[in-house]
Design an enzyme around this catalytic site. Structure first.
Site, PDB file in Angstrom:
ATOM      1  CG  HIS A  70     -11.493  18.201   2.790  1.00 53.84           C
ATOM      2  ND1 HIS A  70     -11.242  18.619   4.083  1.00 53.84           N
ATOM      3  CD2 HIS A  70     -10.350  18.389   2.100  1.00 53.84           C
ATOM      4  CE1 HIS A  70      -9.975  19.016   4.151  1.00 53.84           C
ATOM      5  NE2 HIS A  70      -9.414  18.884   2.976  1.00 53.84           N
ATOM      6  CE1 TYR A  82      -7.035  22.445   1.120  1.00 52.63           C
ATOM      7  CE2 TYR A  82      -5.564  23.023   2.911  1.00 52.63           C
ATOM      8  CZ  TYR A  82      -6.679  22.361   2.449  1.00 52.63           C
ATOM      9  OH  TYR A  82      -7.429  21.615   3.309  1.00 52.63           O
ATOM     10  NE  ARG A 100     -10.092  22.129   6.326  1.00 54.61           N
ATOM     11  CZ  ARG A 100      -9.772  22.986   7.276  1.00 54.61           C
ATOM     12  NH1 ARG A 100     -10.589  23.961   7.606  1.00 54.61           N
ATOM     13  NH2 ARG A 100      -8.629  22.878   7.930  1.00 54.61           N
ATOM     14  NE  ARG A 120      -9.819  20.530  10.449  1.00 58.00           N
ATOM     15  CZ  ARG A 120      -9.151  21.491  11.100  1.00 58.00           C
ATOM     16  NH1 ARG A 120      -9.792  22.321  11.897  1.00 58.00           N
ATOM     17  NH2 ARG A 120      -7.848  21.605  10.955  1.00 58.00           N
ATOM     18  CE  LYS A 138      -8.197  17.278  11.819  1.00 55.20           C
ATOM     19  NZ  LYS A 138      -7.066  16.884  10.983  1.00 55.20           N
ATOM     20  CG  HIS A 189      -4.054  23.797   8.077  1.00 60.00           C
ATOM     21  ND1 HIS A 189      -3.923  24.129   6.752  1.00 60.00           N
ATOM     22  CD2 HIS A 189      -5.047  22.872   8.138  1.00 60.00           C
ATOM     23  CE1 HIS A 189      -4.804  23.443   6.048  1.00 60.00           C
ATOM     24  NE2 HIS A 189      -5.502  22.680   6.867  1.00 60.00           N
TER      25      HIS A 189
END
Length: 167
Positions: A130, A165, A133, A34, A58, A156
């Site tokens: 992004h 994806y 990514r 990210r 995150k 994730h």
């Protein structure tokens, strides 16, 4: 794949910023980071001899992500030949990618760098950090990588997010 390659190849390596930007984009694409993860990447989180980097994602969750030899090569070139000449501002001594003033790069700066390079590469569509990514994940899945492994590398929490994806 071709467009990512074109963007990376238009970087002017004769400038210190070019050397840094090459290392940034190689790392983003090699690891699927990210934008906030690449700007916050620390020298102490690099394990080039093991082929891994430790990423803080995150919610301050940490994960180990494999890093490609090309990314390692350009990080080392940047670290040993360019970054050593930039006096780091207080609190940024361990930050890998610095601006000219020795501070951590902003997320906006990464957007700007990528936008400028995409234009230089003759790519008309909107490309953001992004995109690197997304391309990382898509290319892994297309290459037959296990979806759970891709989920781990991307950090994730849910497999559903990773499944996006594949479409």
């Amino acid at each position: 794949f071709d467009e990512i390659d074109r963007i990376i190849h238009v970087i002017d390596l004769s400038t210190p910023e070019g050397g840094r930007n090459k290392a940034i984009l190689e790392t983003m694409y090699s690891c699927g980071l990210r934008v906030s993860e690449v700007t916050g990447l620390r020298i102490s989180q690099l394990y080039p001899e093991l082929g891994f980097i430790r990423v803080t994602g995150k919610g301050d969750k940490e994960r180990l992500v494999p890093i490609g030899s090309s990314a390692i090569k350009y990080i080392n070139l940047y670290k040993n030949n360019i970054r050593v000449h930039i006096p780091a501002q207080k609190g940024n001594e361990d930050i890998l990618f610095l601006n000219r003033r020795g501070s951590k790069l902003s997320r906006v700066m990464i957007f700007y760098i990528i936008k400028e390079l995409a234009t230089k590469a003759g790519i008309k569509k909107t490309i953001s950090p992004h995109t690197f990514r997304h391309s990382f994940a898509t290319h892994l899945v297309e290459g037959g990588a296990d979806l759970r492994a891709v989920q781990e590398m991307l950090g994730h929490a849910s497999i559903t997010t990773t499944e996006i994806y594949t479409h």
